[in-house]
Design a protein around this motif. Structure first.
Motif, short mmCIF file in Angstrom:
data_model
loop_
_atom_site.label_atom_id
_atom_site.label_comp_id
_atom_site.label_asym_id
_atom_site.label_seq_id
_atom_site.Cartn_x
_atom_site.Cartn_y
_atom_site.Cartn_z
N ILE A 1 52.42 7.08 34.87
CA ILE A 1 53.86 7.30 34.67
C ILE A 1 54.18 7.39 33.18
N ALA A 2 53.54 6.52 32.39
CA ALA A 2 53.84 6.51 30.95
C ALA A 2 53.18 7.68 30.23
N GLY A 3 51.99 8.06 30.67
CA GLY A 3 51.30 9.15 29.98
C GLY A 3 51.09 8.80 28.50
N ARG A 4 51.45 9.74 27.63
CA ARG A 4 51.27 9.49 26.19
C ARG A 4 52.48 8.78 25.58
N ASP A 5 53.50 8.53 26.40
CA ASP A 5 54.73 7.96 25.86
C ASP A 5 54.62 6.45 25.70
#
Ligand SMILES: [Zn+2]
Lengths: 1014, 97
Positions: free
Chosen positions: A612-616
């Motif tokens: 869900i977060a990925g690279r964020d």
């Protein structure tokens, strides 16, 4: 029957010598609950555990009963694992059936506390079972409330929720946006036929499947296509699909959500399917965000287990799962099988078991007279078939040891004869198939009950969605292939592409007799007294529990679910919901559709936070905005404060200084000589057009008609309710040209505010707005020596006579063209220097080069706040909160009631409630003890001895230590405060202190305003 | 997440580019000073909350920054039409006809 002929290697006692899609040349070692096991490439964790004869994979959360693997896919309710070799790589709630085996995999049971084999909770569960009926939370745990925390700890530990890693995840995760013509969910026969058809027509296709290989049911079936094993057709189609540039194939990819307007989210498992930690440069998982023109759901169906006594004892499995383990993984999870079924299809499991060389004890068929190809095949093999019967109970604790079989009446709801006991270690059951309608429900479509297939199929939808295969109740391979093809042809037509003919493979012809509607096998005792008959394994919901819920008055299935917790948690009712509804319907003496429907919400299976977060995350969690002088602030040790996305210098401590030391020094230096503030973050909006002036008059509360070129003015902005929401200085740059400034945090909102009024209310006004916040670097020099400093590096005349207070001019500063505004937020002689942002750092440094003789002192937002508070200037958002109008703030001078146009806020601030004399008004507050600083937010009372709850008269909004005044200063709201000058107000604090303060004018310093006019 | 057609850019864009600004077609009274408190209160605070057809004001905030209207079904989330400021909807709820 000898088992030696079927075993391979020392440990994998349930592994067949050959067959299946595993690679026996690649042995993998893995650890489960601290013990080492071996499996093969191509195994799932579940198939490897079964191969090794591991029966118990968890403990049930309420009764702490041992549980084994039941299914082979996403619907598995028991084998929920904690996976990870190190603390940092822990992943909770992984289904063993969906985790590919890899060398070095480390897994453990989630809810075996403290050990699966010998579980303390087993004892508690046996005792506690009685005190844990449905509605258990409500009944037992509501009172006393003080015990709740204790209960919660106990339940959470028991509930097997898995645990989050305590160390930072070392892996990377990605997000990808995708667009396609046709998104196909599921790569079984229907999905593959659809993909091929759409691809041949030239559509851009994405096809995703949760399994590691495409093929769906065909991978674990003994069926033939074109006379060859079905898996050969799968291989050919996958090969062909790979030749299309516009076909994206995503195995190991769970389509977890189907959202509005054909937006789907897919969690793709990448390296987590073959490594504990992602090899360098690779991502562990990927979240695809897909916008599809058309969606084809080919999600298949889940087989329903039957509900009977002790049906949770390890060894009880869903029939088709047993076939999958045999045919796909070469694992026979036992020796002696009893198959119980209400339909023909499940006979395949008995055939597979028999053909693997093991013993089928009996097929127990609830129907009186089953006929058909598969039934004949069983008879030919000499398998015992007991018709009109059911398995009513299972013996055994940690593994099935035997079964009790009894004849049933025609309706299948009563035992109609004497019980026969047989030895067996495995019970496979089938009550038919439930279409996987979860995704179709995500967009709000209500599923529809279909009596022919005894299941729910997708309801009407507004999405551009087609369905094919078992999701429609079309369970045969032939039907699935045909529907896949025709759904894709529909999509192709709707997309305006040209259809291409596709040849489907020839399927086997079989005849089947009608299935019986059977969900719950009766017992000789009434359900409440019979052995536990589990409906929802993961939430320990029994048939007796559902009957009890119905008797207690819960008639809607939604209420029954909440009362019993059926279908909750990570399971989402994949196996149990229909059985539960059938039992509720029967208890309530109504049909299943009358009892309700079943609704599923995203996500289909748990999604990791990583995906869900990925690279964020980390430095990329949120954008950060820096001013042009940011590097200087960092070099000079500034502490930063977040203002919206901006990083603003908060204060600049020198060695060994406390924050208060630094603030005192910055405040005094500014008032005694000169300080400098980086004010670049202030919002700046360039406003042009022949009606710009008129527009300003409508959106500000004060007058703008006569502001001449070269002058600046403070403006207050209110909502239609009359309440202040922003303020700032606007300058007249030309007859039709203004520069508006806003608060740092309010800039985006103010711009949209101006635009909405222009575009929706006053489009006839010719006016244009451009945000120029980032274009200009702004530095404010403030203090008695600010003019002397500026004079050293400008070519402009900034003398008192040439450049008065609230004037602005263009000039060069440090050789750079600049706009200089003589405005002040400190009450000192001040110049706000604006230069093109790329020159900001140069000019800032030049000021310091020339400022040494004046002890030029940088100050941050905190000193800015103190200096303005000494002057009683408000900060919108700190001294206002959306409930105060200009008069409440004592700013009546900034309201021009006589303007011809009824400016925004005028009508609002004249409402009855806004003109009450006892409104809370902003006043200055002087503590009686000058050394005591009031806490911001403290609530004032007029009588500190009043009984609790005391009537409160308003709160402190701004409060500081003023080094310049050598005392504390504060502002705050007091009811009718403007009429109460000199009166006392008291602030009782949580620590027992009561601070007494006197209401005063908020201008603490230089009340006549002489300092800024020099 | 919605897929929204901006009538100014003439393209479908993701919802992330837009802001919703509430119910559409609420004109500011031409003479606010002539409004009673009741009338002004209705203008400021009273909004529909329909199950079904709803006309909404949206802005293409991360695009052309133009406001426009959307007719949306609050039950199915279908966008029935988009139209520019000053235009009237062609799809309306039965109760509004
Ligand atoms: Zn646009």
């Amino acid at each position: 029957m000898t088992s030696s002929s079927h075993t391979h290697g020392s440990q994998q006692s349930n592994r067949l010598q050959d067959g299946g899609r595993i690679d026996r040349s690649k042995t993998l070692t893995f650890t489960y609950n601290g013990k080492q096991y071996k499996g093969y490439a191509g195994d799932t964790l579940a198939s490897a555990l079964l191969a090794n004869g591991v029966d118990i994979v968890g403990r049930s959360f309420k009764y702490s009963r041992p549980r084994g693997i039941v299914a082979a896919g996403a619907e598995e309710p028991n084998a929920i694992m904690q996976v990870g070799a190190t603390e940092a790589t822990q992943i909770p709630n992984v289904r063993a059936t969906q985790q590919s085996l890899y060398d070095g995999l480390v897994a453990g049971t989630t809810n075996g506390w403290p050990s699966v084999e010998t579980d303390l909770m087993e004892y508690v569960g046996k005792v506690g079972g009685k005190m844990m009926p449905p509605g258990f939370y409500y009944k037992t745990f509501m009172f006393p409330q003080s015990m709740w925390e204790t209960y919660e700890t106990y339940i959470r530990k028991a509930a097997g929720l898995g645990r989050a890693p305590k160390e930072r995840d070392p892996d990377s995760y990605d997000k990808m946006n995708q667009h396609c013509d046709v998104m196909i969910v599921g790569a079984g026969p229907a999905g593959l036929a659809a993909a091929l058809t759409a691809a041949l027509a030239g559509a851009r296709v994405i096809i995703a499947d949760e399994q590691s290989e495409f093929g769906g049911s065909l991978l674990s079936s003994t069926e033939t296509l074109d006379g060859k094993p079905a898996s050969e057709w799968v291989t050919d189609v996958v090969k062909e699909l790979a030749t299309f540039d516009d076909v994206m194939m995503l195995p190991n990819s769970q389509v977890n959500g189907y959202h509005d307007h054909n937006f789907l989210t897919i969690q793709q498992h990448c390296t987590d399917q073959f490594a504990d930690r992602a090899p360098n440069g690779q991502v562990a998982q990927r979240l695809h965000r897909v916008r599809a023109k058309w969606v084809i759901l080919a999600t298949g169906a889940h087989e329903r287990p039957l509900v009977f006594g002790n049906n949770d004892v390890p060894g009880c499995m869903v029939a088709n799962a047993v076939s999958t383990y045999i045919n796909r993984y070469g694992v026979v999870p036992g020796n002696d099988l009893v198959l119980m079924t209400s339909n023909d299809n499940a006979y395949r499991t008995a055939l597979d078991w028999h053909d693997a060389g093991r013993n089928v004890v009996a097929i127990v068929d609830s129907r009186k007279n089953p006929q058909g190809t598969l039934v004949d095949a069983a008879r030919e093999r000499g398998i015992t078939i007991m018709v009109g019967s059911g398995v009513i109970d299972v013996q055994g604790g940690k593994r099935v040891t035997g079964v009790s079989i009894a004849p049933l009446n025609d309706a299948g709801d009563e035992v109609a004869g004497s019980i026969v006991k047989m030895k067996a270690d495995t019970v496979a059951s089938s009550g038919g198939w439930s279409p996987v309608i979860h995704l179709s429900c995500h967009t709000g479509a209500r599923p529809v009950w279909n009596d022919d297939i005894l299941g729910f199929t997708p309801g009407a939808t507004v999405q551009k969605q087609l369905t094919a295969g078992a999701i429609n109740g079309s369970f045969s391979t032939a039907q699935a292939l045909l529907e896949g093809l025709s759904a894709a042809q529909d999509a192709v037509q709707l997309l305006g592409l040209t259809e291409v003919e596709v040849a489907l493979p020839v399927t086997e012809e079989i005849t089947e007799s009608k299935a019986m509607a059977l969900f719950h096998i009766p017992h000789t005792k009434p359900t409440a007294k019979a052995p536990k008959q589990f409906v929802d394994y993961q939430n320990d919901v029994t048939a007796a529990g559902i009957e009890l819920a119905c008797r207690e008055g819960f008639e809607s299935i939604e209420h029954v679910k909440r009362y019993t917790a059926m279908g909750f948690g990570t399971d989402q009712g994949k196996l149990g919901n229909i059985n539960g509804m059938a039992i509720a319907a029967k208890t309530l003496n109504q049909t299943i559709p009358q009892t309700g429907t079943t609704i599923f919400r995203p996500n289909y299976t748990p999604v990791t936070f990583g995906a869900i977060a990925g690279r964020d995350c980390g430095a990329l969690f949120d954008p950060e905005r820096y001013t042009a002088m940011h590097s200087w602030h960092v070099e000079h040790g500034a502490k930063f404060e977040d203002v919206g996305l901006w990083k603003r210098p908060w204060y600049y401590p020198k060695a060994n200084e406390t924050m208060q030391d630094a603030l005192n020094r910055e405040c005094v230096a500014t008032r005694e000589s000169v300080g400098i503030l980086d004010a670049s973050t202030l919002g700046k909006i360039d406003i042009q057009g022949k009606d710009a002036r008129e527009f300003l008059g409508r959106v500000y509360s004060n007058a703008w008609a006569k502001l001449p070129i070269g002058k600046c003015r403070y403006g207050l902005m209110c909502g239609e309710d009359g309440m202040v929401f922003d303020d700032g200085v606007t300058s007249c740059l030309g007859e039709n040209h203004f520069l508006m400034t806003t608060t740092s945090g309010g800039a985006a909102h103010v711009l949209e505010w101006l635009e909405i009024y222009h575009q929706t209310e006053w489009p006839e006004l010719e006016v244009y707005f451009t945000t120029v916040t980032d274009h200009w670097a702004t530095m404010t020099i403030s203090g008695p020596n600010s003019r002397k400093l500026l004079e050293k590096i400008t070519d402009g005349d900034v003398s008192k006579d040439s450049m008065g207070f609230m004037d602005w001019k263009t000039m060069k500063v440090a050789g750079i063209p600049a706009r200089v505004f003589r405005i002040s937020f400190t009450g000192e002689l001040s110049f706000e220097i604006n230069v093109q942002a790329n020159y900001g750092l140069h000019v800032w440094k030049a000021l310091f080069e020339h400022g040494e003789e004046f002890n030029l002192t940088p100050y941050g937002t905190e000193t800015m706040h103190i200096l303005r508070a000494e002057k009683g200037f408000i900060i919108a958002g700190q001294d206002t909160d959306g409930s105060v109008h200009p008069f409440d703030l004592g700013l009546s001078w900034a309201v021009a009631m006589k303007k011809p146009f009824s400016f925004i806020g005028k009508r609002g601030m004249q409402r009855e409630d806004c003109v009450r004399p006892d409104r809370k008004q902003l006043v200055g507050l002087k503590t009686i003890d000058p050394k005591v600083v009031l806490p911001e937010g403290a609530q004032g009372v007029l009588d500190p001895n009043a009984p609790i709850p005391m009537p409160m008269v308003g709160h402190v909004t701004s409060s500081y230590w003023s080094a310049n005044l050598n005392r504390s200063i504060a502002m705050g709201f007091v009811k009718g405060g403007l009429e109460k000058m000199g009166e006392k107000v008291f602030y009782p604090l949580a620590d027992g202190r009561v601070i007494e303060a006197e209401i005063c004018n908020p201008v603490f310093l230089d009340p006549k305003g002489e300092r800024q006019h020099v | 997440m919605f897929h929204i057609y901006c009538p100014h850019c003439c393209e479908y864009r993701e919802e992330e580019e837009f802001h919703a600004s509430g119910q559409a077609h609420i004109p500011r009274p031409l003479d606010p000073d002539a409004c009673t408190d009741q009338e002004w209160g209705e203008y400021m605070y009273f909004r529909k909350n329909p199950r079904g057809i709803h006309h909404e004001l949206w802005v293409h905030a991360a695009g052309c920054r133009k406001f426009f209207n959307i007719t949306r079904d609050t039950q199915t989330y279908e966008i029935k039409e988009v139209y520019k400021i000053g235009e009237q909807p062609s799809v309306v709820a039965n109760s509004d006809q």
